[in-house]
Design a protein around this motif. Sequence first.
Motif, PDB file in Angstrom:
ATOM      1  N   HIS A 268       0.674  -1.198   0.001  1.00 38.98           N
ATOM      2  CA  HIS A 268      -0.124  -0.027  -0.202  1.00 38.98           C
ATOM      3  C   HIS A 268       0.758   1.342  -0.157  1.00 38.98           C
ATOM      4  O   HIS A 268       0.395   2.452  -0.168  1.00 38.98           O
ATOM      5  CB  HIS A 268      -0.840   0.141   1.206  1.00 38.98           C
ATOM      6  CG  HIS A 268      -1.714  -1.103   1.183  1.00 38.98           C
ATOM      7  ND1 HIS A 268      -1.736  -2.357   1.806  1.00 38.98           N
ATOM      8  CD2 HIS A 268      -3.135  -1.172   0.646  1.00 38.98           C
ATOM      9  CE1 HIS A 268      -2.841  -3.019   1.634  1.00 38.98           C
ATOM     10  NE2 HIS A 268      -3.558  -2.368   0.798  1.00 38.98           N
TER      11      HIS A 268
ATOM     12  N   TYR B  88      -8.923   5.787   7.319  1.00 44.05           N
ATOM     13  CA  TYR B  88      -8.570   5.687   5.860  1.00 44.05           C
ATOM     14  C   TYR B  88      -7.460   6.075   5.650  1.00 44.05           C
ATOM     15  O   TYR B  88      -6.806   6.718   6.410  1.00 44.05           O
ATOM     16  CB  TYR B  88      -9.929   6.225   5.370  1.00 44.05           C
ATOM     17  CG  TYR B  88     -10.029   7.595   5.047  1.00 44.05           C
ATOM     18  CD1 TYR B  88      -9.447   8.623   5.958  1.00 44.05           C
ATOM     19  CD2 TYR B  88     -10.744   8.388   3.811  1.00 44.05           C
ATOM     20  CE1 TYR B  88      -9.596   9.917   5.943  1.00 44.05           C
ATOM     21  CE2 TYR B  88     -10.972   9.724   3.809  1.00 44.05           C
ATOM     22  CZ  TYR B  88     -10.501  10.594   4.701  1.00 44.05           C
ATOM     23  OH  TYR B  88     -10.572  11.913   4.725  1.00 44.05           O
TER      24      TYR B  88
ATOM     25  N   ASN C 282      -4.766   7.549   2.551  1.00 41.70           N
ATOM     26  CA  ASN C 282      -4.481   8.434   1.475  1.00 41.70           C
ATOM     27  C   ASN C 282      -5.613   9.070   1.137  1.00 41.70           C
ATOM     28  O   ASN C 282      -6.023   9.366  -0.196  1.00 41.70           O
ATOM     29  CB  ASN C 282      -3.859   7.795   0.177  1.00 41.70           C
ATOM     30  CG  ASN C 282      -2.474   7.222   0.503  1.00 41.70           C
ATOM     31  OD1 ASN C 282      -1.539   7.713   1.397  1.00 41.70           O
ATOM     32  ND2 ASN C 282      -2.176   5.913   0.098  1.00 41.70           N
ATOM     33  N   TYR C 283      -6.650   9.486   1.847  1.00 39.54           N
ATOM     34  CA  TYR C 283      -7.929   9.963   1.301  1.00 39.54           C
ATOM     35  C   TYR C 283      -8.726   9.078   0.532  1.00 39.54           C
ATOM     36  O   TYR C 283      -9.614   9.751  -0.117  1.00 39.54           O
ATOM     37  CB  TYR C 283      -7.726  11.372   0.791  1.00 39.54           C
ATOM     38  CG  TYR C 283      -7.028  12.351   1.632  1.00 39.54           C
ATOM     39  CD1 TYR C 283      -7.552  12.887   2.756  1.00 39.54           C
ATOM     40  CD2 TYR C 283      -5.764  12.617   1.523  1.00 39.54           C
ATOM     41  CE1 TYR C 283      -6.859  13.794   3.709  1.00 39.54           C
ATOM     42  CE2 TYR C 283      -5.020  13.589   2.194  1.00 39.54           C
ATOM     43  CZ  TYR C 283      -5.643  14.191   3.494  1.00 39.54           C
ATOM     44  OH  TYR C 283      -4.969  15.231   4.129  1.00 39.54           O
ATOM     45  N   TYR C 284      -8.586   7.981   0.581  1.00 38.46           N
ATOM     46  CA  TYR C 284      -9.363   7.021  -0.226  1.00 38.46           C
ATOM     47  C   TYR C 284     -10.736   6.729   0.419  1.00 38.46           C
ATOM     48  O   TYR C 284     -10.932   5.842   1.404  1.00 38.46           O
ATOM     49  CB  TYR C 284      -8.545   5.860  -0.564  1.00 38.46           C
ATOM     50  CG  TYR C 284      -8.946   4.771  -1.447  1.00 38.46           C
ATOM     51  CD1 TYR C 284      -9.386   5.021  -2.772  1.00 38.46           C
ATOM     52  CD2 TYR C 284      -9.464   3.445  -1.195  1.00 38.46           C
ATOM     53  CE1 TYR C 284      -9.907   4.276  -3.577  1.00 38.46           C
ATOM     54  CE2 TYR C 284     -10.049   2.465  -2.178  1.00 38.46           C
ATOM     55  CZ  TYR C 284     -10.305   3.029  -3.392  1.00 38.46           C
ATOM     56  OH  TYR C 284     -10.820   1.996  -4.306  1.00 38.46           O
ATOM     57  N   GLU C 285     -11.615   7.424  -0.006  1.00 41.23           N
ATOM     58  CA  GLU C 285     -12.881   7.355   0.761  1.00 41.23           C
ATOM     59  C   GLU C 285     -13.987   6.005   0.365  1.00 41.23           C
ATOM     60  O   GLU C 285     -14.904   6.043   1.048  1.00 41.23           O
ATOM     61  CB  GLU C 285     -13.958   8.600   0.359  1.00 41.23           C
ATOM     62  CG  GLU C 285     -13.105  10.008   0.890  1.00 41.23           C
ATOM     63  CD  GLU C 285     -13.966  10.999   0.250  1.00 41.23           C
ATOM     64  OE1 GLU C 285     -15.077  11.022  -0.257  1.00 41.23           O
ATOM     65  OE2 GLU C 285     -13.508  12.212   0.665  1.00 41.23           O
ATOM     66  N   SER C 286     -13.493   5.368  -0.477  1.00 42.22           N
ATOM     67  CA  SER C 286     -14.316   4.110  -0.776  1.00 42.22           C
ATOM     68  C   SER C 286     -13.856   2.878   0.036  1.00 42.22           C
ATOM     69  O   SER C 286     -14.324   1.894  -0.174  1.00 42.22           O
ATOM     70  CB  SER C 286     -13.882   3.758  -2.299  1.00 42.22           C
ATOM     71  OG  SER C 286     -14.383   4.700  -3.130  1.00 42.22           O
ATOM     72  N   LYS C 287     -12.533   3.064   0.924  1.00 44.86           N
ATOM     73  CA  LYS C 287     -12.129   2.106   1.958  1.00 44.86           C
ATOM     74  C   LYS C 287     -12.149   2.508   3.242  1.00 44.86           C
ATOM     75  O   LYS C 287     -10.925   3.042   3.407  1.00 44.86           O
ATOM     76  CB  LYS C 287     -11.123   1.687   1.124  1.00 44.86           C
ATOM     77  CG  LYS C 287     -10.889  -0.131   1.712  1.00 44.86           C
ATOM     78  CD  LYS C 287      -9.727  -0.748   1.001  1.00 44.86           C
ATOM     79  CE  LYS C 287      -9.655  -2.026   1.550  1.00 44.86           C
ATOM     80  NZ  LYS C 287      -8.652  -3.013   0.542  1.00 44.86           N
TER      81      LYS C 287
END
Length: 224
Positions: free
Chosen positions: A32, A71, A73-78
Amino acid sequence: MKPRHELKHELNYLDYQIIKSRLKAVLTMDSHADATGSYFIRSLYFDTPNDTALMEKINGVNHREKFRIRYYNYYESKIFLEKKSKHNSLCYKESTLITKKQVVAILNGDLKQIDASDNKLLRELLMKMKNTGLAPKTIVDYDREPFISPAGNVRITFDRNIRTALSSIDFFNRELATIPVPESPLLMEVKYDGFLPEHIRRLIQVGNRRATAFSKYAVCRSYD
Protein backbone atom coordinates in the motif's frame (compact mmCIF):
# COMPACT_ATOMS: atom_id res chain seq x y z
CA MET A 1 -9.35 -12.97 16.77
CA LYS A 2 -5.66 -13.58 17.37
CA PRO A 3 -3.78 -11.65 20.04
CA ARG A 4 -0.86 -9.54 18.87
CA HIS A 5 2.22 -8.24 20.59
CA GLU A 6 2.69 -4.53 20.02
CA LEU A 7 5.88 -2.74 21.02
CA LYS A 8 6.65 0.94 20.54
CA HIS A 9 10.06 2.60 20.50
CA GLU A 10 11.12 6.22 20.20
CA LEU A 11 13.98 6.74 17.75
CA ASN A 12 16.30 9.56 16.92
CA TYR A 13 16.83 10.29 13.24
CA LEU A 14 20.15 8.44 12.94
CA ASP A 15 18.78 5.26 14.52
CA TYR A 16 15.77 5.48 12.22
CA GLN A 17 18.02 5.61 9.16
CA ILE A 18 20.13 2.69 10.39
CA ILE A 19 17.17 0.44 11.18
CA LYS A 20 15.32 1.34 7.99
CA SER A 21 18.32 0.49 5.82
CA ARG A 22 18.57 -2.91 7.51
CA LEU A 23 14.87 -3.64 7.07
CA LYS A 24 14.88 -2.67 3.40
CA ALA A 25 17.51 -5.33 2.76
CA VAL A 26 15.53 -8.14 4.42
CA LEU A 27 11.83 -7.31 4.78
CA THR A 28 9.20 -6.42 2.20
CA MET A 29 7.65 -3.00 1.84
CA ASP A 30 3.89 -3.05 2.34
CA SER A 31 2.15 -2.96 -1.05
CA HIS A 32 0.00 0.00 0.00
CA ALA A 33 3.01 2.31 0.25
CA ASP A 34 3.52 4.82 -2.56
CA ALA A 35 6.68 5.71 -4.47
CA THR A 36 8.10 7.42 -1.37
CA GLY A 37 7.68 4.21 0.64
CA SER A 38 4.96 5.62 2.87
CA TYR A 39 1.25 6.37 3.07
CA PHE A 40 -0.97 8.86 4.87
CA ILE A 41 -3.31 7.80 7.67
CA ARG A 42 -6.22 9.73 9.10
CA SER A 43 -7.97 8.35 12.19
CA LEU A 44 -10.98 9.65 14.08
CA TYR A 45 -11.03 8.45 17.69
CA PHE A 46 -14.09 8.06 19.92
CA ASP A 47 -14.46 8.59 23.64
CA THR A 48 -17.14 9.03 26.29
CA PRO A 49 -18.14 12.35 27.91
CA ASN A 50 -15.92 11.32 30.86
CA ASP A 51 -12.98 10.51 28.57
CA THR A 52 -12.93 6.86 29.58
CA ALA A 53 -10.51 5.71 26.87
CA LEU A 54 -8.14 8.60 27.50
CA MET A 55 -8.06 8.15 31.28
CA GLU A 56 -7.64 4.37 31.03
CA LYS A 57 -4.63 4.92 28.77
CA ILE A 58 -3.11 7.56 31.05
CA ASN A 59 -3.66 5.38 34.13
CA GLY A 60 -2.28 2.25 32.46
CA VAL A 61 -5.43 0.17 32.88
CA ASN A 62 -4.62 -3.40 31.79
CA HIS A 63 -8.00 -4.13 30.19
CA ARG A 64 -9.18 -1.35 27.93
CA GLU A 65 -10.62 -0.65 24.49
CA LYS A 66 -11.01 2.20 22.02
CA PHE A 67 -12.90 2.75 18.78
CA ARG A 68 -11.68 4.63 15.74
CA ILE A 69 -12.57 5.21 12.10
CA ARG A 70 -9.65 5.22 9.68
CA TYR A 71 -8.80 5.63 6.03
CA TYR A 72 -5.63 5.84 3.99
CA ASN A 73 -4.44 8.43 1.46
CA TYR A 74 -7.92 10.06 1.54
CA TYR A 75 -9.35 6.98 -0.20
CA GLU A 76 -13.02 7.35 0.73
CA SER A 77 -14.13 4.10 -0.88
CA LYS A 78 -12.32 2.03 1.74
CA ILE A 79 -13.02 3.22 5.28
CA PHE A 80 -12.42 1.05 8.33
CA LEU A 81 -14.15 0.97 11.68
CA GLU A 82 -11.78 -0.56 14.22
CA LYS A 83 -11.90 -1.56 17.86
CA LYS A 84 -8.56 -2.02 19.57
CA SER A 85 -8.50 -3.85 22.88
CA LYS A 86 -5.63 -4.45 25.26
CA HIS A 87 -5.54 -7.24 27.82
CA ASN A 88 -2.37 -7.10 29.88
CA SER A 89 0.45 -7.07 27.31
CA LEU A 90 -1.55 -8.43 24.36
CA CYS A 91 -3.46 -6.40 21.79
CA TYR A 92 -6.54 -7.38 19.80
CA LYS A 93 -8.01 -5.58 16.80
CA GLU A 94 -11.40 -5.99 15.19
CA SER A 95 -11.92 -4.26 11.86
CA THR A 96 -14.76 -3.87 9.39
CA LEU A 97 -15.46 -1.81 6.30
CA ILE A 98 -18.09 0.91 6.54
CA THR A 99 -19.36 3.41 3.99
CA LYS A 100 -18.84 7.14 3.72
CA LYS A 101 -22.61 7.57 4.13
CA GLN A 102 -22.47 5.71 7.45
CA VAL A 103 -19.54 7.82 8.65
CA VAL A 104 -21.34 11.06 7.77
CA ALA A 105 -24.40 9.87 9.70
CA ILE A 106 -22.19 9.09 12.72
CA LEU A 107 -20.56 12.54 12.51
CA ASN A 108 -24.00 14.17 12.35
CA GLY A 109 -25.40 12.05 15.16
CA ASP A 110 -28.05 10.56 12.84
CA LEU A 111 -27.69 7.06 14.24
CA LYS A 112 -31.25 6.03 13.31
CA GLN A 113 -30.32 6.46 9.65
CA ILE A 114 -27.65 3.74 9.83
CA ASP A 115 -28.47 0.17 8.85
CA ALA A 116 -26.02 -1.95 10.83
CA SER A 117 -27.97 -5.20 10.61
CA ASP A 118 -25.17 -7.05 8.82
CA ASN A 119 -22.25 -5.49 10.67
CA LYS A 120 -21.61 -6.69 14.22
CA LEU A 121 -18.85 -4.20 15.02
CA LEU A 122 -20.87 -1.25 13.72
CA ARG A 123 -23.83 -2.38 15.81
CA GLU A 124 -21.57 -2.45 18.88
CA LEU A 125 -20.34 1.07 18.19
CA LEU A 126 -23.88 2.41 17.74
CA MET A 127 -25.03 0.69 20.93
CA LYS A 128 -22.20 2.25 22.93
CA MET A 129 -22.84 5.66 21.39
CA LYS A 130 -26.45 5.42 22.58
CA ASN A 131 -25.79 3.88 26.00
CA THR A 132 -22.51 5.47 27.11
CA GLY A 133 -22.36 8.70 25.13
CA LEU A 134 -19.40 7.46 23.08
CA ALA A 135 -18.78 10.08 20.39
CA PRO A 136 -16.15 11.24 17.87
CA LYS A 137 -13.49 13.25 19.68
CA THR A 138 -10.24 13.82 17.82
CA ILE A 139 -8.67 13.47 14.39
CA VAL A 140 -5.09 12.20 14.26
CA ASP A 141 -3.05 12.42 11.03
CA TYR A 142 0.37 10.97 10.35
CA ASP A 143 2.63 9.38 7.73
CA ARG A 144 3.67 5.74 7.96
CA GLU A 145 6.47 3.66 6.42
CA PRO A 146 5.56 -0.06 6.66
CA PHE A 147 7.66 -3.23 6.43
CA ILE A 148 6.29 -6.76 6.68
CA SER A 149 7.55 -10.33 7.08
CA PRO A 150 5.47 -13.54 6.92
CA ALA A 151 7.66 -15.14 9.60
CA GLY A 152 5.79 -14.44 12.82
CA ASN A 153 3.40 -12.21 10.86
CA VAL A 154 5.67 -9.29 11.68
CA ARG A 155 4.83 -5.72 10.80
CA ILE A 156 7.30 -2.93 11.54
CA THR A 157 6.28 0.65 10.90
CA PHE A 158 7.82 4.10 11.26
CA ASP A 159 5.32 6.83 12.09
CA ARG A 160 6.19 10.49 11.72
CA ASN A 161 4.63 13.93 11.23
CA ILE A 162 1.92 13.28 13.80
CA ARG A 163 -0.67 16.05 13.63
CA THR A 164 -3.96 16.93 15.26
CA ALA A 165 -6.98 18.87 14.06
CA LEU A 166 -7.69 20.86 17.25
CA SER A 167 -11.05 19.32 18.17
CA SER A 168 -12.42 19.27 14.62
CA ILE A 169 -14.11 16.06 13.44
CA ASP A 170 -14.34 17.16 9.77
CA PHE A 171 -13.07 13.74 8.75
CA PHE A 172 -13.31 14.04 4.96
CA ASN A 173 -11.92 17.56 4.62
CA ARG A 174 -8.62 17.31 2.76
CA GLU A 175 -7.89 20.96 3.56
CA LEU A 176 -8.49 20.50 7.27
CA ALA A 177 -6.13 22.65 9.31
CA THR A 178 -3.88 20.52 11.49
CA ILE A 179 -0.93 21.30 13.73
CA PRO A 180 2.12 19.13 14.41
CA VAL A 181 2.47 17.64 17.86
CA PRO A 182 5.79 19.12 19.05
CA GLU A 183 6.63 16.39 21.56
CA SER A 184 5.80 13.52 19.21
CA PRO A 185 8.75 11.23 18.54
CA LEU A 186 9.72 9.41 15.42
CA LEU A 187 7.95 6.24 16.43
CA MET A 188 8.79 2.65 15.51
CA GLU A 189 6.03 0.10 16.14
CA VAL A 190 6.79 -3.62 16.11
CA LYS A 191 3.78 -5.95 15.84
CA TYR A 192 3.86 -9.73 15.70
CA ASP A 193 1.85 -12.82 16.61
CA GLY A 194 3.37 -15.57 18.73
CA PHE A 195 7.04 -14.77 18.29
CA LEU A 196 9.47 -12.20 16.92
CA PRO A 197 12.07 -14.02 14.78
CA GLU A 198 15.57 -13.59 16.11
CA HIS A 199 16.99 -12.24 12.84
CA ILE A 200 14.38 -9.46 12.87
CA ARG A 201 15.00 -8.77 16.54
CA ARG A 202 18.66 -8.21 15.68
CA LEU A 203 17.76 -5.86 12.81
CA ILE A 204 15.96 -3.44 15.12
CA GLN A 205 18.62 -3.31 17.82
CA VAL A 206 20.33 0.06 18.27
CA GLY A 207 21.88 1.71 21.29
CA ASN A 208 19.52 4.65 21.70
CA ARG A 209 16.22 2.87 21.18
CA ARG A 210 13.78 3.47 24.04
CA ALA A 211 10.60 1.57 24.75
CA THR A 212 7.62 3.87 25.16
CA ALA A 213 3.92 3.86 25.94
CA PHE A 214 3.39 6.82 23.60
CA SER A 215 -0.23 7.19 22.47
CA LYS A 216 -1.08 9.27 19.40
CA TYR A 217 -4.63 9.67 20.64
CA ALA A 218 -3.63 10.76 24.14
CA VAL A 219 -1.08 13.31 23.04
CA CYS A 220 -3.45 14.80 20.45
CA ARG A 221 -6.22 15.08 23.04
CA SER A 222 -3.98 17.37 25.05
CA TYR A 223 -4.64 20.04 22.39
CA ASP A 224 -8.44 19.97 22.75
